[in-house]
Design an enzyme around this catalytic site. Structure first.
Site, short mmCIF file in Angstrom:
data_model
loop_
_atom_site.label_atom_id
_atom_site.label_comp_id
_atom_site.label_asym_id
_atom_site.label_seq_id
_atom_site.Cartn_x
_atom_site.Cartn_y
_atom_site.Cartn_z
N ASP A 417 -6.52 8.95 2.67
CA ASP A 417 -5.21 8.33 2.50
C ASP A 417 -5.34 7.14 1.54
OD1 ASP A 417 -2.51 7.94 2.93
OD2 ASP A 417 -2.75 6.93 4.85
N GLU A 420 -4.14 6.38 -4.14
CA GLU A 420 -3.43 6.46 -5.42
C GLU A 420 -4.19 5.78 -6.58
OE1 GLU A 420 -1.18 7.79 -2.38
OE2 GLU A 420 -1.85 5.72 -2.49
N ASP A 495 4.77 9.56 3.18
CA ASP A 495 5.46 8.79 4.22
C ASP A 495 6.97 9.02 4.15
OD1 ASP A 495 2.99 7.84 4.96
OD2 ASP A 495 3.19 5.95 3.87
#
Length: 833
Positions: A417, A420, A495
């Site tokens: 997670d 990015e 999300d």
């Protein structure tokens, strides 16, 4: 110094100065044509070079190079295993253009301005430049834009680009590819978590694709100005794109997937139901969740541990107050049939004495600024450093950190997670542009490496998982990724929010991801942010049956971190409602429906596993808009709700509140409503009832649909039988079934069985044949074949020449007939009375 030099210097010193100076380049006239075995090189009078490489007869690579450009062909996106036969071509030098032709495609390049046009073998124009190639560079910033502008003819539709939060047809607006932590994103927000610079076009019944193999921030403008112009551009690097021929949308998607790669077959449990929350802790709570699944007989294969299992958010550690003996917990969960999946983020807490940090400093694995200092930023820990996953040495180092998790603790899956990479507190949400990266021997700034950072983290994680558990099929889930990253990990859409619009968005995003190479995808069922109503959760769970990743994940209204909601709002929610989002959290009625929904997924696993194998082998998307099923039917082109799940199931999810009935469109052929066996004609609209207890889906006539025994988890026991539902049709049809152990790599040594069922019907009866290959022997001891929709009453039946007795049964109040066969049967004949 000579007088002339002094005069020149004086002129230079007196010349005006500017903040920056820009150069704009467009091709002039072609003055040189060269060719080798696979490539034609065209050079203009202003030194712009266009290389056209024939990758296959249907795939052409076009690369534009100017003075100062790097000439490396290095690519993270392309699958190293992709090695097609050499592409043959012919070259013709015409008065006004250069023509390069394969057996499938002709590429014509005008001698003035290097404008490119693509034609199919029948000389139909597929794709054409209008302004063509353009480059802008400045003295202070270097390249700031490379772009191609093409015609966007009226009526053309555009698909792809990963999971943009908008309807399927991309036409009418511009999109950005820049991996972004998009917590709580809304419809239309752009960019999101991952970048897939690939789209497909459909016009006049013919499809093609464009893949921009460039990792910089990119922009795709699909006629946003209504001037019938399509432009794709990047903010750096070279213009390097692939033209992919169709003519079918499905063929374009398959060719792109083979070019950029597909994953290995997942473990079968990876396609089961997964339960996750931020966060399940302490250990007592995890055991309670597992026990409740088994007590309520709701199937489940995996439980996730979010960041709170760590000690102060330090990756590869455990909070011993919450989890005093993780090895025992994982072993006990395994005994109950649960696989344990844990989150591992890229950020490493910068703390003296923390072993991972100290070892990373010693091995110099962390990203640095141009002058050499470490890139330190806040994520969950207030000070965090980040491995440079673009360095092979760092990927190996990272992979070895999984030794304890994978080999010693027997953790089954990893969840990457925040990759990015996400950074808190700054509006930019990520690294500065000037952070340095190795880029596998092609040093660069973060401008170039940003979009592949998460992809290379997933690559490093997969490398470590496979190294430390070489006999097991890995399971890896990632948030950020780039084109080609489907080779390494599954995806979820990020999300999302518990709203009806996000239910529809999840449907649209997963379709777009699937046709963009990422079939192993899903959403946070029920929504991550906020809590769904029981109706919304039920409808979302029903949609999840048909997403390869089938996971509920929710947010526990945590107060920590940059993504936390307002503290007063949290406290108010806590007093008003429960935060639970498990299948039993919405009351007894919803629990009963959820049990049936999840059970149906387990019964359909053989069908999904077969579709997954087709995806791995051929690149065929598992989820497809109806336009990919029949692009000649104008009604399928803008169909918003229906989609194909594999080749033989059409799904029409309920995406609106209080929907009791729904009008659906069925494409060509006949279809059976799964819930009542009603046969419905294709190329028509039908009104159907949509009770909360089920999701509308339809089986194509002629299909042989495999149905597994219901189990509480995929490896609970050896199955006794396999069900085959045979839906009568008027045309011959084939249905595949792929089987193996569901774990390990024996299938790569021939330990699998791939069966093609062939269905034929005439006035005398029906014939069902089964041809198999592979050395795997299924564990079930018989097959139960049920014939649905027979237009006649059966008289007698023969299986491999022996008489068998068909048994009349009732399904949904209609007559059906069942026969019991050996697993290895080859031919079944059912004769009309």
């Amino acid at each position: 110094m000579a007088n002339k030099q002094i005069e020149d210097l004086q002129v230079a010193e007196d010349a005006p100065r500017y903040p920056d100076v820009a150069t704009r380049l467009r091709p002039g006239t072609i003055v040189s044509v060269q060719q080798d075995e696979h490539t034609v090189t065209l050079t203009s009078d202003n030194n712009i070079e266009l290389n056209i490489t024939i990758v296959t007869p249907d795939i052409l690579q076009l690369t534009y190079t100017t003075e100062g450009d790097t000439r490396s062909d290095f690519s993270y996106a392309l699958d190293p295993r992709f090695d097609p036969p050499p592409g043959e071509y012919t070259l013709e030098n015409q008065p006004d253009h250069i023509e390069i032709s394969t057996s499938a495609v002709t590429c014509r390049v005008s001698k003035e301005q290097m404008l490119v046009r693509f034609y199919n073998a029948e000389e139909h124009l597929l794709c054409a430049d209008n302004r063509g190639y353009y480059k802008r560079e400045t003295l202070m910033k270097g390249t700031t834009e490379v772009s191609i502008s093409q015609e966007a003819p009226a009526g053309a539709r555009y698909f792809g680009l990963g999971d943009k939060a908008i309807k399927q047809n991309l036409r009418g607006r511009s999109y950005e590819n820049w991996n972004t932590d998009a917590y709580g994103f809304e419809r239309g927000d752009d960019p999101l978590y991952r970048s897939v610079p690939f789209y497909m076009a459909l016009h006049d019944g013919r499809a093609y694709g464009i893949f921009l193999d460039n990792t910089y921030r990119s922009i795709f403008d699909f006629d946003s100005r209504k001037d019938r112009t399509l432009t794709f551009a990047s903010e750096g690097g070279k213009m390097n794109y692939y033209f992919i021929n169709g003519p079918e949308l499905r063929s374009v998607a398959e060719r792109y997937a083979r070019l950029t790669g597909t994953p290995e077959l997942p473990p079968l449990w990876g396609l089961g139901y997964h339960q996750c929350r931020w966060s399940y802790y302490p250990e007592k709570k995890v055991r309670e969740i597992a026990r409740t699944f088994r007590d309520l007989e709701i199937p489940c294969d995996a439980i996730y541990l979010d960041i709170d299992y760590m000690d102060e958010y330090k990756v590869f550690t455990w909070n011993r107050n919450y989890f005093p003996n993780p090895k025992q917990l994982i072993a006990d969960l395994g005994e109950e049939g649960f696989q344990t999946i844990v989150m591992v983020d890229p950020g490493i807490r910068a703390e003296k004495g923390y072993e991972v940090y100290e070892d990373g400093r010693t091995n110099d694995v962390f990203c640095r600024r141009p002058d050499g200092e470490l890139m330190i930023g806040p994520v969950w820990p207030p000070k965090t450093v980040f491995p440079d996953f673009t360095h092979p040495k760092v990927r190996e180092w990272w992979g070895d950190l999984y030794d304890d998790f994978i080999k010693k603790l027997n953790i089954s899956g990893i969840w990457n997670d925040m990759n990015e990479p996400a950074v808190f507190e700054v509006r930019r949400k990520t690294f500065p542009d000037d952070i340095r990266h190795h880029f596998d021997g092609h040093p660069c700034s973060h401008r170039k490496a940003h979009n592949i950072y998460g992809m290379q983290m997933a690559r490093a994680s997969l490398q470590g998982i496979k190294k430390h558990a070489p006999a097991k099929r890995p399971f890896l889930l990632t948030r950020a990724n780039f084109a080609g990253g489907q080779r390494y990990a599954a995806l979820w859409t990020g999300d999302n929010i518990a709203s009806w619009d996000h239910l529809r968005l999840g449907h649209e995003q997963c379709l777009r991801l699937s046709v963009s190479g990422y079939s192993f995808c899903g959403t946070d069922i029920g929504g991550f942010v906020d809590r769904p109503s029981s109706e919304l959760y039920t409808r979302w769970l029903q949609l999840g049956i048909f997403h390869p990743l089938f996971r509920t994940h929710s947010m526990g209204y945590h107060l920590e971190g940059a993504a936390a909601v307002n503290e007063e709002e949290v406290e108010e929610k806590k007093t008003k409602e429960t935060l639970d989002q498990e299948p039993w959290s919405f009351g007894e009625k919803t629990t009963t429906i959820a049990r049936e929904i999840i059970g149906l997924r387990y019964r359909l696993l053989s069908y999904l596993y077969t579709a997954f194998r087709q995806y791995v082998k051929n690149g065929t998307p598992i989820l497809r808009p109806l336009a990919f099923h029949d692009q000649s039917d104008p009604h399928t082109l803008d169909a918003a709700d229906e989609f194909m799940f594999g080749d033989q199931i059409l799904v029409s999810p309920v995406l609106e509140k209080n929907r009791k009935t729904k009008r659906i469109y069925l494409p060509e052929g006949d279809w059976y409503h799964f819930w009542d066996d009603t046969r419905l004609a294709g190329r028509q609209k039908h009104d159907i009832n949509t009770p909360l207890s089920n999701i509308p889906f339809f089986i194509k006539a002629g299909t042989v649909l495999p149905m597994r025994e219901l189990m509480q988890y995929t490896g609970e026991k050896d199955p006794e039988k396999l069900g085959l539902l045979v839906y009568h049709g008027d045309q011959p049809a084939e249905s595949p079934l792929y089987e193996d152990t569901g774990q390990g790599y024996g299938y790569k040594k021939g330990e699998y069985r791939h069966t093609i069922f062939r269905f034929e019907s005439n006035s005398q009866g029906i014939r069902l044949s089964a041809g198999s290959e592979g050395a795997y022997n299924p564990l079930y001891n018989h097959i139960e074949v049920t014939f649905i929709g027979l237009p006649f009453k059966p008289g007698h039946c023969k299986a491999d020449g022996k008489e068998v007795a068909p048994r009349a049964v009732k399904r949904h109040g209609k007559s059906a007939y069942t026969v019991i066969l050996d697993p290895g049967f080859e031919k079944l004949q059912l004769f009309a009375e």
